[in-house]
Scaffold this active site. Structure first.
Site, PDB file in Angstrom:
ATOM      1  N   ASP A  16       0.855  -1.323   0.129  1.00  0.00           N
ATOM      2  CA  ASP A  16      -0.126   0.057  -0.009  1.00  0.00           C
ATOM      3  C   ASP A  16       0.759   1.227   0.008  1.00  0.00           C
ATOM      4  OD1 ASP A  16      -2.301  -1.670   0.161  1.00  0.00           O
ATOM      5  OD2 ASP A  16      -2.275  -1.481   2.201  1.00  0.00           O
ATOM      6  N   HIS A  44      -4.462  -1.530  -5.921  1.00  0.00           N
ATOM      7  CA  HIS A  44      -3.723  -0.535  -6.317  1.00  0.00           C
ATOM      8  C   HIS A  44      -4.557   0.578  -6.716  1.00  0.00           C
ATOM      9  CE1 HIS A  44      -0.030  -3.397  -7.228  1.00  0.00           C
ATOM     10  NE2 HIS A  44      -0.436  -3.168  -5.715  1.00  0.00           N
ATOM     11  N   GLN A 225       2.072  -6.038  -2.973  1.00  0.00           N
ATOM     12  CA  GLN A 225       2.337  -6.336  -1.481  1.00  0.00           C
ATOM     13  C   GLN A 225       3.809  -5.403  -1.645  1.00  0.00           C
ATOM     14  OE1 GLN A 225       1.429  -9.533  -3.301  1.00  0.00           O
ATOM     15  NE2 GLN A 225      -0.550  -8.434  -2.943  1.00  0.00           N
TER      16      GLN A 225
HETATM   17  P1  GDP Z   1      -0.527   0.262  -3.558  1.00  0.00           P
HETATM   18  O1  GDP Z   1      -1.361  -0.790  -2.980  1.00  0.00           O
HETATM   19  O2  GDP Z   1       0.957   0.448  -3.340  1.00  0.00           O
HETATM   20  O3  GDP Z   1      -0.924   0.718  -4.875  1.00  0.00           O
HETATM   21  O4  GDP Z   1      -1.290   1.534  -2.856  1.00  0.00           O
HETATM   22  P2  GDP Z   1      -2.961   1.789  -2.394  1.00  0.00           P
HETATM   23  O5  GDP Z   1      -3.670   2.300  -3.465  1.00  0.00           O
HETATM   24  O6  GDP Z   1      -3.371   0.502  -1.531  1.00  0.00           O
HETATM   25  O7  GDP Z   1      -2.784   2.879  -1.193  1.00  0.00           O
HETATM   26  C1  GDP Z   1      -1.993   3.980  -1.480  1.00  0.00           C
HETATM   27  C2  GDP Z   1      -3.258   5.205  -0.992  1.00  0.00           C
HETATM   28  O8  GDP Z   1      -2.615   6.388  -0.901  1.00  0.00           O
HETATM   29  C3  GDP Z   1      -4.496   5.219  -2.033  1.00  0.00           C
HETATM   30  O9  GDP Z   1      -5.516   5.583  -1.350  1.00  0.00           O
HETATM   31  C4  GDP Z   1      -3.894   6.479  -2.782  1.00  0.00           C
HETATM   32  O10 GDP Z   1      -4.832   7.142  -3.426  1.00  0.00           O
HETATM   33  C5  GDP Z   1      -3.186   7.260  -1.925  1.00  0.00           C
HETATM   34  N1  GDP Z   1      -1.987   7.945  -2.330  1.00  0.00           N
HETATM   35  C6  GDP Z   1      -1.086   7.740  -3.151  1.00  0.00           C
HETATM   36  N2  GDP Z   1      -0.051   8.670  -3.266  1.00  0.00           N
HETATM   37  C7  GDP Z   1      -0.475   9.541  -2.335  1.00  0.00           C
HETATM   38  C8  GDP Z   1       0.318  10.790  -1.887  1.00  0.00           C
HETATM   39  O11 GDP Z   1       1.231  11.310  -2.215  1.00  0.00           O
HETATM   40  N3  GDP Z   1      -0.646  11.705  -0.818  1.00  0.00           N
HETATM   41  C9  GDP Z   1      -1.684  11.225  -0.268  1.00  0.00           C
HETATM   42  N4  GDP Z   1      -2.138  11.701   0.625  1.00  0.00           N
HETATM   43  N5  GDP Z   1      -2.260  10.054  -0.715  1.00  0.00           N
HETATM   44  C10 GDP Z   1      -1.716   9.389  -1.734  1.00  0.00           C
HETATM   45  P1  IMO Z   2      -0.757  -4.164  -2.483  1.00  0.00           P
HETATM   46  O1  IMO Z   2      -0.406  -4.697  -3.444  1.00  0.00           O
HETATM   47  C1  IMO Z   2      -1.085  -4.608   2.071  1.00  0.00           C
HETATM   48  C2  IMO Z   2      -1.260  -8.699   3.798  1.00  0.00           C
HETATM   49  C3  IMO Z   2      -2.320  -9.068   4.262  1.00  0.00           C
HETATM   50  C4  IMO Z   2      -1.888  -9.955   5.273  1.00  0.00           C
HETATM   51  C5  IMO Z   2      -0.746 -10.671   4.584  1.00  0.00           C
HETATM   52  C6  IMO Z   2      -1.132 -11.938   3.906  1.00  0.00           C
HETATM   53  O2  IMO Z   2      -2.162  -3.441  -2.487  1.00  0.00           O
HETATM   54  O3  IMO Z   2       0.353  -3.124  -1.634  1.00  0.00           O
HETATM   55  P2  IMO Z   2      -2.639 -12.675   1.742  1.00  0.00           P
HETATM   56  O4  IMO Z   2      -3.993 -12.422   1.472  1.00  0.00           O
HETATM   57  O5  IMO Z   2      -1.718 -12.385   0.986  1.00  0.00           O
HETATM   58  O6  IMO Z   2      -2.382 -14.039   2.192  1.00  0.00           O
HETATM   59  O7  IMO Z   2      -2.228 -11.984   3.213  1.00  0.00           O
HETATM   60  O8  IMO Z   2      -0.381  -9.765   3.862  1.00  0.00           O
HETATM   61  N1  IMO Z   2      -1.162  -8.043   2.431  1.00  0.00           N
HETATM   62  C7  IMO Z   2      -1.228  -6.797   2.012  1.00  0.00           C
HETATM   63  N2  IMO Z   2      -1.188  -5.750   2.674  1.00  0.00           N
HETATM   64  N3  IMO Z   2      -1.057  -4.248   0.767  1.00  0.00           N
HETATM   65  C8  IMO Z   2      -1.174  -5.454  -0.051  1.00  0.00           C
HETATM   66  O9  IMO Z   2      -1.127  -5.547  -1.337  1.00  0.00           O
HETATM   67  C9  IMO Z   2      -1.212  -6.858   0.533  1.00  0.00           C
HETATM   68  N4  IMO Z   2      -1.463  -8.160   0.138  1.00  0.00           N
HETATM   69  C10 IMO Z   2      -1.598  -9.027   1.151  1.00  0.00           C
HETATM   70  O10 IMO Z   2      -3.073  -8.081   4.767  1.00  0.00           O
HETATM   71  O11 IMO Z   2      -1.325  -9.201   6.560  1.00  0.00           O
HETATM   72 MG    MG Z   3      -2.877  -1.571  -1.919  1.00  0.00          MG
END
Ligand code: GDP
Ligand code: IMO
Ligand code: MG
Length: 422
Positions: A16, A44, A225
């Site tokens: 994330d 994502h 991840q």
């Molecule tokens: P990923 O799994 O690595 O693609 O990340 P996620 O989408 O799960 O989580 C990142 C969150 O942060 C999302 O809600 C994005 O819209 C938000 N985000 C990304 N970059 C920024 C930033 O620079 N500032 C803020 N405030 N939010 C961001």
């Molecule tokens: P992105 O790509 C954050 C975490 C789960 C759990 C552990 C194992 O969005 O960054 P699983 O379902 O994979 O067997 O869960 O890994 N986890 C993540 N945490 N971002 C992710 O993906 C995750 N994918 C799995 O919360 O702790």
């Molecule tokens: Mg994510």
């Protein structure tokens, strides 16, 4: 971008970090975008032109109509969830079938894998991993046990293979006494998803990617991840089940190590973690709640609260080493805009022992912090390095020095535009 080569964008903490945003931002500079690990456990987020999308299995390069997107052999795919995700994009006007290719070698997540995921978690009692419940662990387990089903299996005589694996799963569930479930509806959707997937190029993507490289095309490998969730290098057993680190790019796409040029390691200006497991920098106080609130730190897939804490340099240095990170990408800098003091974890302590190296067992360690001044300036509307407040630049320089790695991209907001290249 490197012609004829692969660049990787890897989450280097607990996921994330903002991979979706940066892959989408990078896509115009590449010919192919490919996911190499994970499945619908990923979420994502991509935001542009007032629209927001959360992708799970489909690569984040999909919004550029001229690019090929690949779901690589290292991934696991749930046909029903894939169908829902793809249809959402189709409804938004994106044409997918010609430019979204799926590896025949990627493994299929069956409905019974998801039930097994729940059953194994229930059996773990207090030591639950806190999985996303998407069947990831059981699917990769079947892959390693050499009994899994692959995308290529749907191309011939699929039904008996499916029934055989399902029967095996039902037997395990019966043995575990986990019988209170009904997958009838889910299975119907799943089979519909299998039919739907046939519309796509199911291909030998390793050949396709290597052909593209031979033609001088560039490939962006999109991580899922984060490094600390890697099956080998993460905080085992509180990890996911795939290779999320740079090595996973090679195995998960079928590309040789010497094709990889840049490795972008993406992290937030602070730390988060979803699910269980050690997290020495975790804040249990109001500051943690404030970061969660301002950073909107709630899971994109499960909606769960993300655990929040300060930046962890021990973890960062470890991940940079494991992945050979050439460039750091710092996200969500704007979330710390209002803090007077910003803390950074420089070491871990357990009793009298202090270490700056990632220990074998991260359980029981507490963070040692250094305090830095906050910048107290809104960053979100800033688009150039020159306009950034000096105190923020000092924070960036501090991290670069502590990690020995340049931060070449700064993100100051969720929108595609809120990005500063250095
Ligand atoms: P990923 O799994 O690595 O693609 O990340 P996620 O989408 O799960 O989580 C990142 C969150 O942060 C999302 O809600 C994005 O819209 C938000 N985000 C990304 N970059 C920024 C930033 O620079 N500032 C803020 N405030 N939010 C961001
Ligand atoms: P992105 O790509 C954050 C975490 C789960 C759990 C552990 C194992 O969005 O960054 P699983 O379902 O994979 O067997 O869960 O890994 N986890 C993540 N945490 N971002 C992710 O993906 C995750 N994918 C799995 O919360 O702790
Ligand atoms: Mg994510």
């Amino acid at each position: 971008m490197s012609k004829g080569q692969v660049d990787a964008l890897l989450g280097i903490v607990f996921g994330d970090e903002g991979k979706g945003k940066v892959v989408d931002f990078f896509t115009p500079h590449y010919d192919v975008v490919a996911r190499f690990a994970g499945g619908p456990n990923a979420g994502h987020t991509i935001i542009f032109d007032g629209k927001k999308f959360v992708l799970r299995s489909i690569p984040s390069g999909i919004f550029d109509e001229n690019k090929i997107n690949i779901i690589g052999n290292g991934c696991v795919v749930a046909p029903d969830l894939f169908m829902a995700e793809a249809r959402e994009l189709e409804a938004a006007g994106y044409q997918l079938t010609e430019r979204l290719h799926i590896s025949r070698r990627a493994h299929l997540i069956l409905p019974t894998h998801r039930v097994l995921d729940r059953a194994y978690e229930a059996a773990k009692g207090k030591s639950k991993v806190g999985t996303t419940g998407k069947g990831i662990g059981p699917t990769y387990s079947d892959k390693a046990a050499r009994i899994g089903l692959r995308v290529g299996d749907i191309e011939n005589d699929f039904a008996p293979k499916y029934e055989a694996l399902k029967a095996r799963h039902l037997q395990i569930l019966a043995d575990l006494g986990f019988t209170d479930f009904d997958i009838t509806e889910e299975e119907k959707k799943w089979m519909e998803g299998v039919e739907y997937m046939r519309k796509f190029h199911l291909s030998n993507t390793e050949q396709e990617i290597n052909r593209a490289l031979a033609e001088g095309k560039s490939v962006l490998a999109e991580g899922a991840q984060g490094s600390l969730l890697d099956i080998d290098h993460g905080t085992y057993p509180f990890v996911s089940s795939s290779s999320t680190t740079a090595g996973g790019v090679c195995t998960g796409l079928g590309v040789a190590p010497n094709t990889i040029r840049r490795v972008y390691g993406i992290f937030k200006a602070y730390s988060t973690r979803v699910g269980s497991g050690p997290f020495p920098v975790e804040l249990f106080d109001e500051t943690g709640d404030t970061i969660r609130h301002i950073g909107n730190e709630y899971g994109a897939v499960t909606g769960r609260n993300r655990r929040c804490g300060w930046l962890d340099l021990v973890a960062l240095r470890y991940a940079i080493m494991i992945n050979g990170v050439t460039d750091l990408v710092m996200m969500k800098s704007d979330v710390l805009d209002t803090f007077e003091t910003i803390r950074v974890c420089t070491a871990y302590r357990k009793g009298d022992e202090v270490t700056t190296e990632m220990p074998y067992d991260t359980e029981g360690w507490e963070a040692v912090y250094e305090d830095l001044p906050g910048w107290n300036t809104p960053l979100t509307d800033i688009r150039t390095e020159e306009a950034l407040p000096q105190t923020f630049k000092d924070y960036v320089a501090y991290i670069e020095k502590a990690t020995g790695t340049p931060i070449t991209i700064l993100s100051v907001g969720p929108d595609r535009e809120a990005t500063i290249m250095r």
